[in-house]
Structure formats: C-alpha cells, structure tokens
Write a protein that holds these residues in place. Structure first.
Motif, mmCIF file in Angstrom:
data_model
loop_
_atom_site.group_PDB
_atom_site.id
_atom_site.type_symbol
_atom_site.label_atom_id
_atom_site.label_comp_id
_atom_site.label_asym_id
_atom_site.label_seq_id
_atom_site.Cartn_x
_atom_site.Cartn_y
_atom_site.Cartn_z
ATOM 1 N N LEU A 74 0.807 -1.233 0.000
ATOM 2 C CA LEU A 74 0.000 0.000 0.000
ATOM 3 C C LEU A 74 0.834 1.275 0.000
ATOM 4 C CD1 LEU A 74 -2.756 -0.994 2.613
ATOM 5 C CD2 LEU A 74 -3.005 -0.814 0.126
ATOM 6 N N GLN A 97 -3.069 5.390 0.190
ATOM 7 C CA GLN A 97 -4.015 4.273 0.187
ATOM 8 C C GLN A 97 -4.296 3.805 1.616
ATOM 9 O OE1 GLN A 97 -1.834 1.790 -2.608
ATOM 10 N NE2 GLN A 97 -3.174 2.446 -4.291
ATOM 11 N N GLU A 145 -8.512 10.961 -7.705
ATOM 12 C CA GLU A 145 -8.306 11.091 -9.147
ATOM 13 C C GLU A 145 -7.941 9.754 -9.769
ATOM 14 O OE1 GLU A 145 -6.883 15.684 -9.875
ATOM 15 O OE2 GLU A 145 -5.486 14.065 -10.267
ATOM 16 N N MET A 146 -8.027 9.740 -11.103
ATOM 17 C CA MET A 146 -7.800 8.490 -11.829
ATOM 18 C C MET A 146 -6.435 7.876 -11.517
ATOM 19 S SD MET A 146 -9.141 9.535 -15.540
ATOM 20 C CE MET A 146 -9.414 11.276 -15.525
ATOM 21 N N GLY A 147 -6.435 6.580 -11.366
ATOM 22 C CA GLY A 147 -5.176 5.863 -11.233
ATOM 23 C C GLY A 147 -4.599 5.816 -9.831
ATOM 24 N N GLY A 182 -5.626 4.051 -7.412
ATOM 25 C CA GLY A 182 -5.805 2.732 -6.798
ATOM 26 C C GLY A 182 -7.028 2.661 -5.897
ATOM 27 N N LYS A 183 -8.136 3.147 -6.378
ATOM 28 C CA LYS A 183 -9.374 3.053 -5.582
ATOM 29 C C LYS A 183 -9.765 1.582 -5.443
ATOM 30 C CE LYS A 183 -11.416 6.134 -8.394
ATOM 31 N NZ LYS A 183 -10.326 6.893 -9.034
ATOM 32 N N ASN A 195 -11.726 -6.514 -14.807
ATOM 33 C CA ASN A 195 -10.585 -5.834 -14.199
ATOM 34 C C ASN A 195 -10.655 -5.985 -12.679
ATOM 35 O OD1 ASN A 195 -8.258 -3.965 -14.374
ATOM 36 N ND2 ASN A 195 -9.629 -2.653 -13.186
ATOM 37 N N LYS A 225 -4.741 -10.176 -8.183
ATOM 38 C CA LYS A 225 -3.411 -9.570 -8.113
ATOM 39 C C LYS A 225 -3.004 -9.345 -6.659
ATOM 40 C CE LYS A 225 -1.084 -5.310 -9.710
ATOM 41 N NZ LYS A 225 -1.196 -4.180 -10.644
ATOM 42 N N TRP A 226 -3.934 -8.853 -5.855
ATOM 43 C CA TRP A 226 -3.578 -8.455 -4.496
ATOM 44 C C TRP A 226 -3.826 -9.552 -3.459
ATOM 45 C CZ3 TRP A 226 -0.544 -4.637 -5.181
ATOM 46 C CH2 TRP A 226 -0.810 -3.682 -6.166
ATOM 47 N N GLU A 263 -17.075 3.844 -10.743
ATOM 48 C CA GLU A 263 -17.457 4.894 -11.690
ATOM 49 C C GLU A 263 -18.881 5.336 -11.349
ATOM 50 O OE1 GLU A 263 -15.229 6.168 -13.539
ATOM 51 O OE2 GLU A 263 -13.700 4.609 -13.471
ATOM 52 N N GLY A 288 -13.629 8.946 -10.333
ATOM 53 C CA GLY A 288 -12.428 9.747 -10.526
ATOM 54 C C GLY A 288 -12.794 11.195 -10.825
ATOM 55 N N GLY A 346 -11.466 3.864 -16.833
ATOM 56 C CA GLY A 346 -11.021 2.859 -15.868
ATOM 57 C C GLY A 346 -10.021 1.834 -16.385
ATOM 58 N N ASN A 350 -6.664 -0.074 -17.623
ATOM 59 C CA ASN A 350 -5.227 0.019 -17.360
ATOM 60 C C ASN A 350 -4.478 -0.414 -18.608
ATOM 61 O OD1 ASN A 350 -4.980 0.766 -14.577
ATOM 62 N ND2 ASN A 350 -5.909 -1.209 -14.103
ATOM 63 N N ARG A 366 -4.676 6.469 -18.916
ATOM 64 C CA ARG A 366 -4.621 5.011 -19.071
ATOM 65 C C ARG A 366 -3.193 4.492 -19.010
ATOM 66 N NH1 ARG A 366 -8.213 4.382 -16.827
ATOM 67 N NH2 ARG A 366 -8.837 6.512 -16.859
ATOM 68 N N ARG A 392 0.166 5.617 -15.145
ATOM 69 C CA ARG A 392 -0.420 5.204 -13.881
ATOM 70 C C ARG A 392 0.479 4.186 -13.216
ATOM 71 N NH1 ARG A 392 -5.962 2.634 -13.946
ATOM 72 N NH2 ARG A 392 -6.650 4.729 -14.376
HETATM 73 N N1 LIG Z 1 0.105 0.282 -4.190
HETATM 74 C C1 LIG Z 1 0.185 -0.046 -5.469
HETATM 75 N N2 LIG Z 1 1.317 -0.549 -5.967
HETATM 76 C C2 LIG Z 1 1.406 -0.889 -7.279
HETATM 77 N N3 LIG Z 1 0.405 -0.763 -8.164
HETATM 78 C C3 LIG Z 1 -0.749 -0.264 -7.722
HETATM 79 C C4 LIG Z 1 -0.931 0.133 -6.357
HETATM 80 N N4 LIG Z 1 -2.175 0.583 -6.204
HETATM 81 C C5 LIG Z 1 -2.774 0.491 -7.407
HETATM 82 N N5 LIG Z 1 -1.915 -0.021 -8.314
HETATM 83 C C6 LIG Z 1 -2.189 -0.262 -9.736
HETATM 84 O O1 LIG Z 1 -2.488 0.990 -10.311
HETATM 85 C C7 LIG Z 1 -3.421 0.821 -11.366
HETATM 86 C C8 LIG Z 1 -4.561 1.793 -11.183
HETATM 87 O O2 LIG Z 1 -5.395 1.419 -10.119
HETATM 88 P P1 LIG Z 1 -6.992 1.517 -10.224
HETATM 89 O O3 LIG Z 1 -7.469 0.896 -11.497
HETATM 90 O O4 LIG Z 1 -7.555 1.014 -8.963
HETATM 91 O O5 LIG Z 1 -7.177 3.088 -10.328
HETATM 92 P P2 LIG Z 1 -8.479 3.920 -10.078
HETATM 93 O O6 LIG Z 1 -8.231 4.796 -8.908
HETATM 94 O O7 LIG Z 1 -9.668 3.026 -10.023
HETATM 95 O O8 LIG Z 1 -8.508 4.827 -11.376
HETATM 96 P P3 LIG Z 1 -9.720 5.133 -12.402
HETATM 97 O O9 LIG Z 1 -10.422 6.332 -11.856
HETATM 98 O O10 LIG Z 1 -8.998 5.413 -13.682
HETATM 99 O O11 LIG Z 1 -10.567 3.921 -12.470
HETATM 100 C C9 LIG Z 1 -3.835 -0.647 -11.317
HETATM 101 O O12 LIG Z 1 -3.108 -1.343 -12.302
HETATM 102 C C10 LIG Z 1 -3.418 -1.095 -9.952
HETATM 103 O O13 LIG Z 1 -3.137 -2.481 -9.921
#
Ligand SMILES: Nc1ncnc2c1ncn2[C@@H]1O[C@H](COP(=O)(O)OP(=O)(O)OP(=O)(O)O)[C@@H](O)[C@H]1O
Ligand SMILES: [Mg+2]
Length: 726
Positions: free
Chosen positions: A113, A117, A144-146, A148-149, A186, A193-194, A249, A277, A543, A545, A570, A573
């Motif tokens: 994290l 986060q 904001e986008m990316g 890691g929500k 996704n 992944k986590w 979203e 986002g 959304g 990646n 996209r 990130r």
């Molecule tokens: N702590 C972290 N370490 C490495 N990668 C991460 C981490 N947190 C998130 N990611 C990666 O970052 C990318 C973006 O995360 P995510 O799709 O959750 O973004 P989001 O906030 O939902 O953005 P959006 O608004 O575009 O949907 C994903 O590929 C996710 O696996």
C-alpha cells in the motif's frame, strides 16, 4: 400566532450563527458534531442486562472472550491498525458486550500500500463502520484516476470480511460491486493480483455465469456485476442480503431518476461506497444525488436542500449578489463542505507522482497536406458554411460543417467516403449536406479511391507514420496506445498498422464486453508481440489500465477535455515502468487548433467539469465564434502560440517564469476547499510555461520530435517528474 393557516408557537430563538450556517435546519438542529450525538439518541431503549444474561455463566463468557484476539499482530512493525470505536459507538453497536479487538489490515496487503491508500482505507473503514457520522455508513471515494481506488476497496472488503472491532467478529458477509461492463473483469484481476485466488472467492456475472449460481453457492462472498446486468437481474439481487455495496465509476448515479440509480437505491444495503475519478462538487444538484445515495436523507429532502444550500450558494456567486447574500452563501457552502467532508475523500494525482516515471507531453502541430488545404478552402466557401455564419441555417447545421472539417483533418478519404455515401442516399436532394459538399468531388483526383489512401494526403497521418517508425526503431520493446474517437478513423489507423506490419489490438464501442479484458491483458502482457493498441476512448476507455503502452498518441481532439484526459490517464499510472510520452496531434491553422484553444481557454475551463457525459451538442456558439471556427489560418506556424502573447520565436523557449495565474475551476462548492486538480486541462497560462519549438528549430534534443519535424510547424512540450530521470 397564525402563519399560512397554521398555528405557530415560538419555542426558542435561533442564533444568527446557526441560521447563517444552516445548522439549525439539520437533523437534530445542531452542528455536524451534534448530528453525531442526535443520531445516537435514536437507538431504542433496550435492557442493558439482556445481552449479558445471554451468556449463561461466567465460564462461558470467558471462554468466548478468549478467542477475541486480533487476526494480525497490531504491534508488528509497519502494521496498519484501524481506529477503535469510541464509547458512543460501542454502546450503539457492540452486541453482547464483546470486548473491543484491534482490526489489523493483512500485512500481505500493507506491504504494497501507498501512504495515501493507507489513509484511504482508514477513511473507508471509519465511514462504513458509522464512526464518522453516527448511524451513517456511506462514503464517496473520489480520488483522481489511477490512485488505486480498487485496491483500497479490496483491502476494506478483505478486512471486514474476516475481522471486526467487537470480539473480532466479521462485519460483513457478502459484498456487491457494480461497475461498468468493461471493468468487471478488471475487478476480478485486481482481486487476484492483491489477494491471490485462495483467500477470497469472487463471482463475476456474465452471459454464462448467472446470479443464481452465486445465490446457490456458499463459497462466494463477492459478486461483481455490470450496471446493465444489474438491471436485468435486479429481482434476484434484491433477494440476496448484501452487507456492502460498492459502485465503481459511480458518477453515473448523479441523476437519481435514472433506472440504474433507482434500482440501486432500492437495495437494502446500508454500507454504500461510490468510487469516482470525477470531482463531485462541481454541480450542487448532482452532488446531492450522490450524497443522498450513500447516506440517504443526510441532507434532508431535495426541496429543503435547495432552499438551504443550493439557492443561497449559487446566488452568492452571482456578480449582482449583495454583501449579505455573499456572506450567507459562503457560510452555507462552508457548512455543507464540513458536513459532507466527513465522508467524501478526494486526493489528486500529485500524491502518486513520485511513484510514477516521467511524463513527456507534446502538442504537435502538423502541417496539412496540399489536398487537405484545397478541400478545406472549398468547404469554408460552401453555401452551408456561409449560411451558418449568417445565422440562416437551423440550429444543428453548424455541427455538420464542424464534423466535415474534423473528418478532413483526420484524412481526406473520410470526407470522400461521406460525400459518396450522401450522394447515393435518397435524401441527398433535400439534404442540407448537399450545400456543404457541392463541388467537392471535383477537388479530388478523378481516379481517387478512398481505400487506397496515402499517408501524404493527411498531415497528421504522415506525422503519425513517422512517429510510429521512430518509436519502433528506438524503443523496440515499448508499445503505443493510439487513440481516436471515431471508428472510421480507427479503421484507417488499423490499415496503417497492417501496411507497416505492426501487430495491434483494437478496442472500440463494438468490442464485446466479455472480450475487453482479454484484449487489454493481451496487450499489457510482457510476452505480447503487439506494438499498437487502437483505442476509441469514448467507447470504453474509462477505468482501463493500459500500462503495457508507454507512448500515447491522441490522433484527434474532442470538445470535451475529459475524454482526452481519460485517455492519457490510461498509461501514466501505477505500474508503468517506462517514461511516458504523450503526443497530441493537431492540424495547424485548422478547426482542431480552435477546439484545443477552447479546451485551454477560460471559456473552455469554466465548462471543464471533468465529465465524460458532456458532448459537443451542449455547446452553444455565437456567430462570432463560428466565424473564428470556420477560418483557416494558412500562414501561421501555430495559431495557438500566436494567441499566447509569447515573445519567443520557437527557438529556445524553455518556459515562461511568469507567476502562475490562479486557474478558475467550476466548483459550485467554492474554492476554499479545493486543492488544484490535475485532471483539469492545461490553461493558456500554463501552456506559456511549457517549452515552445518551431518545426524549423535546429536543435531538438528529443529524438522522436527530431524525426517528425519536417512535417511539423510547431511543438509545445512539458515534462513532469523529470527528476526521476529518463
Ligand atoms: N500500491 C500499489 N502498488 C502498485 N500498483 C498499484 C498500487 N495501487 C494500485 N496499483 C495499480 O495501479 C493501477 C490503477 O489502479 P486503479 O485501477 O484502482 O485506479 P483507479 O483509482 O480506479 O482509477 P480510475 O479512476 O482510472 O478507475 C492498477 O493497475 C493497480 O493495480
Ligand atoms: Mg477505477
């Protein structure tokens, strides 16, 4: 006294302070803090001995309490421990008087994290546990986008599913995640992944996997479904008891009358999270809908909300507002922010920048081809355009003219095909397009064949082709995301890929939802041989990646800056390994420059609610503006640069040192609580601080720009995160 036929008794005096802030209208008539305690009072009286007596003997109690240990060691280094509930909370929620146990996030997750986060997880935990506003369990995570929500939510689900503050008992059993169709898989991938595939069993609904399967099986605890499928399976979903609802979203719930929103509102689940986002405070009515979805009734009814907050706030922003109105509006806005700020969280991309590689953004002004210029002139001289400028045509006819010019900028063959198609159609004679296209065919060579188009006919295509070649040559293991908003243009770009033998993947509006994730994964995989990802960003970029790509080329420009910003996010990130290069291609002197100027000008910015639902049809143009749109500047290297009032000649301009102008942002809730939002398009003043090069500039240090310079009249360039070195 009698008022409006009702007998009224004065019970007490409202202080000016309480009235001005609007606090006296809130539930319980107190401040937000009072809201917490007033909610607490709502709990019905219950026999305090009852629950204790349930445990028949002291022995039994001790036995059951012995197992109440935290699942993970709260004292281990780097452990992430959730805040403990206060006495009030314990009194309300602790059934059977279980001892309070530390809720500790799985160290396996904590290891990954980011600091923001961790904060986000604590925030979400406090919200859904009702620790921020008593009795309310909703939250809006508007990072904001990316940022890691997804991961923040996954951490929350995994934690609440295994742990809880009272005797360690899990807080939730089943979670419902609703997301756009293209993101369902996704979510599955992110869970894997986590958390791997063993810890948590998730079920995604699609054509072959119906909700019944989830209902019947005791294994699954998380159901992921698209908004469309949700509507179709609403009856079954309603029969399942979900303890947590997450709407990804979730900005689409901003209108509570649409079907999806009503369906979701009807679900009984109390713990609700909206992920988006998009900034949520820009429109006070939409804001109400989102807030009311996660915490129903917290702002009262819509009519009273309008009276207490919306009207005074909007009135206070008008230039004609009196001092008194201004003050009242500000106080109400402050109170609203304070109240909703308890359960709305938004962080900007800056928090993550330091983990990201550098981003090199280029605006590339491409010289139009000879055929393009000739056709462009012809279109501007057409009867249709002239009528538009005289205000003689119907409302939407300027859109047809704009559409034709945009097509021409992408490639003349697109215009050729449109004209041919119209000529063959039965409505051609009455069609106003006839006025636009008349005589156009004579400009094309007699044997013109749109299928055999050449790259030289379009300035942008020529630049694109060279750009792809140089990327392929200099960075053979890097990939390119190529974005257009038009399927027909994507067809051309696809043909270019074929001609040059570039392996590609394509995702547009017609791509089956079930196949989308597979296509994205295929491209992102390090074993993939693809070089290009053809993307229609409007049709499904939200959304996604696409971190497999590190070069992103925006082939055409949209009126709505949000579309382009979405696309850019996209690739730049988390997880991106290479420096990211972004190229926005614009045809010099044409309507594309005008659209770009609109994006970056005050006028564009004030409408720049970063919202993908806003389309060109919403834009009103004055005749003056249309005149400007329908002008071709043939002699300028870059009309946008001319407008910047910049002294440089494009030789060695490395950014202006002018102090930054404060950028106006269309946030109805006021500027006091908004940090700068990196999702905004750049403004004129920011662009002035970028590097400026003319195409004739001899010393371009960028090897990519160097290669395309022959066809380019001007560049703007900006590098973010340069410190992390290229
Ligand atoms: N702590 C972290 N370490 C490495 N990668 C991460 C981490 N947190 C998130 N990611 C990666 O970052 C990318 C973006 O995360 P995510 O799709 O959750 O973004 P989001 O906030 O939902 O953005 P959006 O608004 O575009 O949907 C994903 O590929 C996710 O696996
Ligand atoms: Mg997301």
């Amino acid at each position: 006294m009698t008022l409006g036929g009702k007998e009224v008794e004065v019970m007490g005096i409202i202080s000016p302070d309480d009235f001005n802030s609007g606090r006296c209208f809130q539930l319980g008539g107190g401040s937000s803090a009072a809201l917490r305690s007033s909610q607490a009072v709502k709990k019905c009286f219950s026999n305090p001995f009852k629950s204790v007596c349930k445990l028949s003997s002291k022995e039994n109690r001790q036995k059951s309490f012995q197992n109440c240990k935290p699942r993970h060691d709260p004292y281990a280094p780097n452990s992430l421990v959730m805040p403990q509930p206060d006495n009030n909370h314990q009194w309300m929620f602790s059934k059977n008087c279980f001892p309070v146990v530390d809720v500790v996030i799985d160290p396996h997750l904590v290891f990954h994290l980011r600091p923001h986060q961790k904060e986000g997880i604590i925030f979400l935990y406090e919200c859904v546990m009702g620790m921020r506003v008593n009795g309310r369990c909703g939250a809006i995570l508007a990072d904001e986008m990316g940022l890691g929500k997804t991961l923040q939510c996954i951490s929350l689900i995994w934690t609440l599913q295994c742990q809880g503050p009272y005797g360690g008992k899990p807080v939730i059993k089943k979670t419902l995640i609703v997301s756009p169709g293209s993101l369902v898989n996704n979510w599955r991938k992110e869970f894997q992944k986590w958390l791997g595939i063993e810890r948590i069993k998730i079920f995604t609904v699609d054509q072959d996997h119906k909700v019944e399967e989830f209902t019947k099986s005791p294994f699954y605890s998380v159901l992921i479904i698209s908004y469309e499928m949700l509507l179709r399976s609403l009856d079954q979903i309603k029969n399942i008891k979900f303890d947590l609802l997450i709407c990804d979203e979730g900005h689409r719930l901003k209108n509570s009358t649409i079907k999806t929103a009503t369906a979701l509102i009807s679900l009984a689940c109390e713990k609700r999270i909206i992920l988006t986002g998009t900034p949520v405070q820009n429109d006070l009515q939409e804001f109400f809908a989102l807030i009311d979805f996660v915490n129903p009734g917290i702002l009262g009814s819509l009519p009273s909300y309008r009276k207490i907050y919306e009207e005074p706030i909007i009135k206070s922003r008008q230039p004609s507002a009196s001092e008194e109105e201004k003050e009242l509006g500000e106080r109400r806005a402050a109170e609203l922010t304070c109240l909703t700020g308890l359960f709305v969280l938004r962080r900007t991309q800056e928090v993550i920048n330091k983990y990201l590689p550098p981003k090199i953004e280029n605006v590339v002004f491409c010289r139009p081809g000879a055929l393009q210029i000739e056709l462009y002139r012809k279109l501007l001289n057409s009867q249709a355009v002239r009528f538009c400028l005289q205000g003689l045509l119907e409302n939407s006819s300027h859109l047809i003219c704009i559409g034709a010019l945009k097509k021409l900028c992408n490639h003349p063959c697109l215009l050729f095909s449109s004209v041919k198609e119209k000529e063959c159609s039965s409505t051609w004679d009455e069609n106003e397009e006839r006025n636009l296209y008349e005589g156009l065919m004579n400009v094309f060579p007699a044997d013109y064949n749109p299928v055999m188009f050449t790259e030289e006919e379009s300035g942008k295509l020529q630049v694109l082709s060279k750009l792809l070649a140089v990327i392929h040559e200099l960075c053979p293991d890097e990939k390119v995301v190529l974005v257009s908003n038009y399927t027909q243009t994507l067809n051309i770009l696809q043909e270019v890929c074929k001609r040059h033998g570039y392996a590609y993947k394509r995702l547009d509006g017609q791509t089956q939802i079930s196949q989308r994730q597979q296509i994205v994964d295929g491209f992102n995989s390090k074993y993939s041989t693809d070089f290009i990802f053809l993307l229609s960003s409007k049709a499904g970029g939200v959304g996604l990646n696409l971190i497999g790509g590190s070069h992103l080329i925006l082939y055409d420009i949209d009126w709505n800056p949000a579309t382009d910003i979405q696309a850019m996010s996209r690739v730049w990130r988390d997880g991106q390994k290479h420096p990211v290069h972004i190229y926005r291609l614009l045809t010099t002197g044409t309507i594309e420059e005008k659209i770009y100027q609109r994006q970056i000008s005050k006028q564009g910015l004030s409408g720049a609610v970063v919202d993908l639902t806003k389309t060109c049809d919403h834009i009103q143009f004055s005749v003056e503006e249309l005149k400007n749109l329908f002008t071709l500047h043939e002699s300028s290297h870059c009309v946008t640069h001319d407008l910047l009032d910049c002294e440089c000649t494009g030789e060695n301009h490395t950014g202006d040192s002018l102090e930054k102008f404060p950028v106006f942002r269309n946030c109805q809730l006021g500027t006091h609580q908004q940090k700068s939002d990196s999702l905004k398009p750049v403004s004129m003043s920011q662009l002035k601080q970028w590097k400026h090069f003319s195409g004739d500039h001899l010393n371009l240090t960028d090897p990519f720009l160097e290669r395309i310079r022959e066809n380019v009249s001007f560049f703007f360039q900006n590098i973010t995160n340069q410190t992390t070195a290229i």
